[in-house]
Design an enzyme around this catalytic site. Structure first.
Site, mmCIF file in Angstrom:
data_model
loop_
_atom_site.group_PDB
_atom_site.id
_atom_site.type_symbol
_atom_site.label_atom_id
_atom_site.label_comp_id
_atom_site.label_asym_id
_atom_site.label_seq_id
_atom_site.Cartn_x
_atom_site.Cartn_y
_atom_site.Cartn_z
ATOM 1 N N THR A 46 52.210 32.297 34.245
ATOM 2 C CA THR A 46 53.465 31.794 34.783
ATOM 3 C C THR A 46 53.819 30.455 34.152
ATOM 4 O O THR A 46 54.991 30.106 34.032
ATOM 5 C CB THR A 46 53.366 31.648 36.313
ATOM 6 O OG1 THR A 46 52.867 32.867 36.865
ATOM 7 C CG2 THR A 46 54.713 31.351 36.931
ATOM 8 N N TYR A 133 40.285 36.810 32.917
ATOM 9 C CA TYR A 133 41.521 37.486 33.305
ATOM 10 C C TYR A 133 41.542 38.878 32.685
ATOM 11 O O TYR A 133 41.691 39.034 31.474
ATOM 12 C CB TYR A 133 42.721 36.671 32.836
ATOM 13 C CG TYR A 133 44.049 37.042 33.458
ATOM 14 C CD1 TYR A 133 44.176 38.076 34.388
ATOM 15 C CD2 TYR A 133 45.196 36.343 33.112
ATOM 16 C CE1 TYR A 133 45.387 38.400 34.950
ATOM 17 C CE2 TYR A 133 46.430 36.656 33.669
ATOM 18 C CZ TYR A 133 46.525 37.686 34.587
ATOM 19 O OH TYR A 133 47.744 38.000 35.138
ATOM 20 N N LYS A 158 39.705 37.836 37.441
ATOM 21 C CA LYS A 158 41.065 37.945 37.988
ATOM 22 C C LYS A 158 41.671 39.222 37.427
ATOM 23 O O LYS A 158 41.727 39.405 36.216
ATOM 24 C CB LYS A 158 41.901 36.731 37.577
ATOM 25 C CG LYS A 158 43.361 36.777 38.011
ATOM 26 C CD LYS A 158 44.051 35.477 37.586
ATOM 27 C CE LYS A 158 45.485 35.421 38.115
ATOM 28 N NZ LYS A 158 46.467 35.795 37.104
#
Length: 334
Positions: A46, A133, A158
């Site tokens: 983000t 991730y 994640k």
């Protein structure tokens, strides 16, 4: 660094002449901290990690460390090819970050075992705790997930794939491995709008999640999180139907809106964080108008829920108390 609760992934603000607006960034971070997240993950997806130059990256991480001042952990994104990812990891450590989120390796796809080699290569560059991730070309299998336990600084995974069956296999493999670090290893729900899958992930033992909505509508994000924690199915379903599902439908119209629409939402909330960098495109005016309507609809639903709770003497789901510094109505930790 096993995190519990709602996780913030701040945006990176850019000026019209394509510089990073550190003053706006500091204000954005303070607004995120007011929502009491478990951690701030800066310069990640983000936060447009892939659009940042090395010096800009250092400025973003160092500013976050300064503003946060130890109130919550600051986790910095790192990624790219293995050598470049190591350099970002070293820069994050030098800038005072508390941990790392390792994004997928650039372009090249490999085996799950090859991904473990990549993780080890980057993790060995610093002593910082590192979360892997899993998304795009970075896909683990159960054996690879267990192998991560042998890398001392890797503290969790994640997930950005959204395959609950596959994630269940990873969680089960780690938890039943007998490894001394198995119980402490963390799993995070990192899907673009994780609220849609929170209940499914909690059922397999993944109770922490990232919230892009926290960046532009913290009242709704906190209310939803508190409803989930309290087991208030009516509030969860109402907020999904009135806000989250319409928001995701709008987000899915254009690739890259997972960032661009969030920046538009921040602007609607009174904080202009500038445009997105290419290859992303800014939200179209008509889509920003639709987002404003979706926000209004979500807040109207939240107000109705709180009015009903007041009449019934139940705990309110409103997140405004947390943002003002007042205690939550139900005393729940956030």
């Amino acid at each position: 660094m096993r995190l519990h609760g709602l996780l913030s992934f701040p945006l990176t603000p850019f000026t019209p002449d394509d510089k990073i607006d550190l003053a706006a960034y500091a204000e954005h971070l303070e607004r995120q901290l007011a929502a009491a997240p478990a951690a701030l993950f800066v310069a990640c997806g983000t936060g447009e990690f892939t659009a940042l130059g090395p010096e800009e990256y250092r400025d973003v991480v160092a500013t976050a460390v300064r503003v946060v001042d130890g109130r919550v952990p600051v986790v910095a994104g790192c990624g790219g090819g293995p050598r470049l990812a190591r350099e970002f990891a070293l820069a994050a450590a030098a800038s005072g970050a508390d941990g790392l989120l390792l994004l997928p390796p650039y372009l090249v796809a490999g085996t799950p075992g090859g991904l473990v080699r990549h993780v080890r290569y980057v993790a060995e560059a610093t002593a910082l705790p590192l979360v892997v991730y899993q998304r795009a070309n970075a896909v683990l299998d159960p054996a690879a997930a267990v192998a991560l336990l042998d890398i001392p600084t890797v503290t969790g995974v994640k997930d950005g794939l959204g395959d609950v069956d596959a994630m269940l296999r990873l969680v089960t493999a780690v938890r039943t491995s007998g490894h001394p670090r198995a119980a402490a290893f963390g799993f995070l729900n990192g899907l673009p709008t994780a609220e849609l899958t929170v209940q499914a992930y909690r059922a397999i033992g993944v109770d922490s999640y990232s919230s892009a909505v926290l960046c532009f509508a913290p009242d709704l994000a906190l209310a939803f999180h508190r409803a989930v924690e309290r087991g208030d199915e009516h509030a969860v379903r109402t907020l999904l139907a009135e806000f989250y599902l319409p928001f995701v439908a709008l987000r899915d119209l254009v690739p890259g809106y997972a960032v661009a629409l969030v920046k538009a939402g921040a602007r609607l909330g009174g904080l202009d964080l500038g445009p997105v960098r290419p290859p992303l495109v800014d939200a179209a005016p008509e889509h920003v108008e639709q987002l404003a309507g979706i926000l209004a609809r979500g807040r109207a639903a939240l107000a109705t829920l709180n009015e009903a709770a007041a009449v019934n003497g139940a705990a309110a789901v409103d997140g405004a108390a947390a943002l003002s510094g007042a205690p939550a109505a139900d005393g729940a930790a956030r």
